[in-house]
Scaffold this motif. Structure first.
Motif, short mmCIF file in Angstrom:
data_model
loop_
_atom_site.label_atom_id
_atom_site.label_comp_id
_atom_site.label_asym_id
_atom_site.label_seq_id
_atom_site.Cartn_x
_atom_site.Cartn_y
_atom_site.Cartn_z
N VAL A 101 0.84 -1.20 0.00
CA VAL A 101 0.00 0.00 0.00
C VAL A 101 0.88 1.25 0.00
N TYR A 177 -3.97 0.67 -3.24
CA TYR A 177 -4.06 2.00 -2.64
C TYR A 177 -5.36 2.71 -3.03
N GLN A 180 -8.10 1.49 -0.93
CA GLN A 180 -8.02 2.10 0.39
C GLN A 180 -8.58 3.52 0.36
#
Length: 187
Positions: A101, A177, A180
């Motif tokens: 990430v 990412y 997220q």
């Protein structure tokens, strides 16, 4: 007489040995191509190729080293199929999730944040300067792991492909990412 023959023999051998000597080249070359390379030009024709071409074509069905084929076509049907069934191979690596990430964030900041914004809200610097309009907010889209990867690979609408800028693992890191960011926007 015998000494004359010996002297003549030694003298004859010396003449034969010096007559074959060339100061610009080694005396005897067992493999001359190892001493003096053949001067090939990059794209010259060569008798090494049976079809008369400058270079051989790769075998049918072969792929270059380190490259993995992407089985989804660049179409709406391919996008929908990737959206439905494509999963990340690095998401199951629970030991490296944080580092993946973090790497994805670094790549996102380089390649994506200019348009999509650092929060994924579609308010990047180019959108604020009105260079691109209509950049989507990740919150407003029905996106999945597969659809994100597919769009990075092929591009969509005015967004171009990033397949040549970032390799497969980096695309998956950016995908993680973006997921997220979307989760943070949905809160």
């Amino acid at each position: 007489m015998k000494s004359l023959l010996k002297i003549g023999f030694v003298f004859g051998v010396a003449i034969v040995m010096t007559s074959c000597f060339n100061k610009s080249k080694p005396n005897y070359q067992f493999m001359p191509n190892m001493y003096e390379g053949v001067g090939y030009e990059t794209y010259q024709e060569s008798s090494a190729f049976s079809n008369g071409m400058e270079a051989q074509l790769p075998a049918e069905g072969s792929i270059k080293r380190g490259w993995k084929p992407y089985d989804y076509e660049n179409s709406t049907a391919g996008y929908e199929l990737a959206k439905a069934e494509l999963l990340s191979p690095i998401a199951s690596d629970s030991l490296n999730i944080d580092s993946n990430v973090a790497k994805g964030k670094a790549l996102y900041d380089i390649y994506c944040a200019v348009c999509h914004g650092t929060k994924g809200d579609g308010q990047g610097i180019l959108v604020k300067r009105e260079k691109f309009l209509g950049v989507p907010n990740f919150k407003d889209r029905e996106i999945t792991t597969g659809s994100i990867y597919h769009v990075i690979y092929y591009g969509l609408n005015s967004m171009g492909s990033y397949a040549s800028q970032i390799n497969e693992e980096e695309r998956w890191q950016v995908t993680m990412y973006v997921e997220q960011l979307r989760q943070e926007l949905l809160k």
